[in-house]
Design an enzyme around this catalytic site. Structure first.
Site, PDB file in Angstrom:
ATOM      1  N   LEU A 198      -1.673   6.211   7.613  1.00 20.68           N
ATOM      2  CA  LEU A 198      -1.045   5.509   8.742  1.00 20.68           C
ATOM      3  C   LEU A 198       0.303   4.992   8.255  1.00 20.68           C
ATOM      4  O   LEU A 198       0.440   4.614   7.087  1.00 20.68           O
ATOM      5  CB  LEU A 198      -1.895   4.319   9.197  1.00 20.68           C
ATOM      6  CG  LEU A 198      -3.263   4.613   9.834  1.00 20.68           C
ATOM      7  CD1 LEU A 198      -4.004   3.304  10.092  1.00 20.68           C
ATOM      8  CD2 LEU A 198      -3.123   5.390  11.136  1.00 20.68           C
ATOM      9  N   ASP A 199       1.289   4.952   9.147  1.00 20.96           N
ATOM     10  CA  ASP A 199       2.601   4.405   8.795  1.00 20.96           C
ATOM     11  C   ASP A 199       2.472   2.939   8.408  1.00 20.96           C
ATOM     12  O   ASP A 199       1.578   2.241   8.886  1.00 20.96           O
ATOM     13  CB  ASP A 199       3.557   4.428  10.015  1.00 20.96           C
ATOM     14  CG  ASP A 199       3.782   5.827  10.565  1.00 20.96           C
ATOM     15  OD1 ASP A 199       3.646   6.783   9.791  1.00 20.96           O
ATOM     16  OD2 ASP A 199       4.087   5.943  11.768  1.00 20.96           O
TER      17      ASP A 199
END
Length: 303
Positions: free
Chosen positions: A140-141
Site C-alpha cells: 500500500l502507498d
C-alpha cells in the site's frame, strides 16, 4: 477444510477425498502450482514424505494418507527486525494479515530504512521464535492505511502471489472523494502509465497498462460535497484508485498529488478488507481493518 499439522519444518496435510488418486507430483504442480524450481529442489533432496517415509512421486495417494512437505525450513530474515507495535488481524503458520498505519511504508527501499511495516512484522516473528524470511504479497502507498498480506515461507509467498494475480484474493478499499458521483456504481477502465513531467505521479495514458476499478457509492454528503465509495480492483497498478478518481473529476480528499483538497493530512484511502481462499487449509479467510481515527470524521456521514 483440510486437516493439517505443523511438525517441525514439515507441513502435514491429510489427503482429503477430492485428492484421492492424485500423485505427490500432481498436488505440488497442479493443485498448489508451486514454482518448478522449488519442486525440483525438494525432489532432488528427497525432502517430501508420505506417512513419514520418502515419497514415491508417481504413486497415487489415497484419502487419509499424510503428505509432509518442507514448508517451514529455516530461512534467514532478509530485513532488519525492528520493535514496533503492529495490529495483526490474522496469523497462522503460513501468513499474516496486518493493518498498516497510514504514515508507515510497507517495506524498505534501501537497507538503511528500518521503520517500515515489514521490519515490524519481522520483529514480531523473530520474538515468537520463528526463523523465517517474511515477505509482503502486495503493498500500500504511504498515506494509505489498511490490510496487507504477508507470507511466512517461500511456498506461501509463491501461491498467495499467484492467487492475487489471478484475482482469487479480493481486496476492498474505501475512499472519500470530492464531489457527488452521477451513478451509484460503475467501472473505471482507463490504462495507467508514467507522467513524464513528474517523478512519482502516474496518469491515464493510452499507452499505459490496463487498469480496472469497480466502485459503489456507499453514501454522499451534499453539504460537504464529498462521497464515500467502496472499490474493488481487477488490476493492482501503482496509485490506481487515486489516478482513476482524479481522471473522472472526483479526486480523493487529501490527495494533493492528484488534485484533492487537504481536508485530511493524507489521501482518504483505506484498504478495508481482504478475502483469501487459503491455499493450504481449504478455508476462506476474511479480514477487515477498522477505519483509522483520522478518516472517521470524513466517514461520519455514513450510517
Amino acid at each position: 477444510m483440510y486437516i493439517t499439522n505443523r511438525k517441525g519444518s514439515l507441513f502435514e496435510v491429510i489427503i482429503p477425498k477430492e485428492w484421492d488418486g492424485k500423485t505427490v507430483d500432481a498436488i505440488l504442480r497442479n493443485v498448489w502450482k508451486l514454482p518448478k524450481k522449488m519442486i525440483h529442489t525438494w525432489r532432488m533432496n528427497q525432502e517430501v514424505l508420505v506417512n513419514n517415509a520418502k515419497a514415491n512421486w508417481h504413486l497415487p495417494l489415497a484419502q487419509g494418507m499424510r503428505l509432509q512437505v518442507p514448508f517451514f525450513a529455516k530461512t534467514e530474515q532478509s530485513v532488519t527486525a525492528t520493535k514496533m507495535k503492529i495490529d495483526i488481524l490474522l496469523e497462522d503458520d503460513h501468513m499474516l494479515v496486518v493493518n498498516k498505519p497510514a504514515a508507515m511504508k510497507t517495506h524498505p527501499n534501501e537497507e538503511a530504512e528500518t521503520d517500515t511495516l515489514l521490519n515490524a512484522v519481522a520483529f514480531h516473528l523473530q520474538s515468537a521464535g520463528e526463523e523465517c524470511d517474511v515477505r509482503h504479497v502486495h503493498r500500500l502507498d504511504v498515506g494509505t492505511s489498511g490490510v496487507i498480506l504477508f507470507a511466512k515461507h517461500p511456498a506461501a509467498y509463491a501461491v498467495l502471489s499467484r492467487l492475487l494475480e489471478e484475482r482469487h484474493i479480493k481486496r476492498t478499499y474505501r475512499a472519500v472523494v470530492h464531489g457527488l458521483l452521477s451513478r451509484p456504481s460503475g467501472t473505471i477502465n482507463k490504462p495507467i502509465g508514467k507522467d513524464r513531467h513528474h517523478p512519482t505521479r502516474k496518469r491515464v495514458s493510452p499507452s499505459g497498462q490496463t487498469a480496472i476499478t469497480h466502485y459503489q457509492v456507499i453514501s454522499s454528503d451534499p453539504k460537504r460535497n464529498v462521497s464515500l465509495v467502496q472499490c474493488q480492483l481487477d488490476t493492482g497498478r501503482t496509485h490506481q484508485i487515486r489516478v482513476h478518481f482524479s481522471a473522472i473529476g472526483h479526486p480523493l480528499v487529501g490527495d494533493r498529488l492528484y488534485g484533492g483538497k487537504p481536508l485530511v493530512h493524507r489521501q482518504a484511502l483505506h484498504a478495508h478488507a481482504i478475502n483469501i481462499p487459503h491455499p493450504f487449509t481449504g478455508e476462506r479467510i476474511y479480514c477487515e481493518a477498522e477505519t483509522p481515527n483520522d478518516l472517521i470524521h470524513l466517514f461520519e456521514f455514513h450510517h
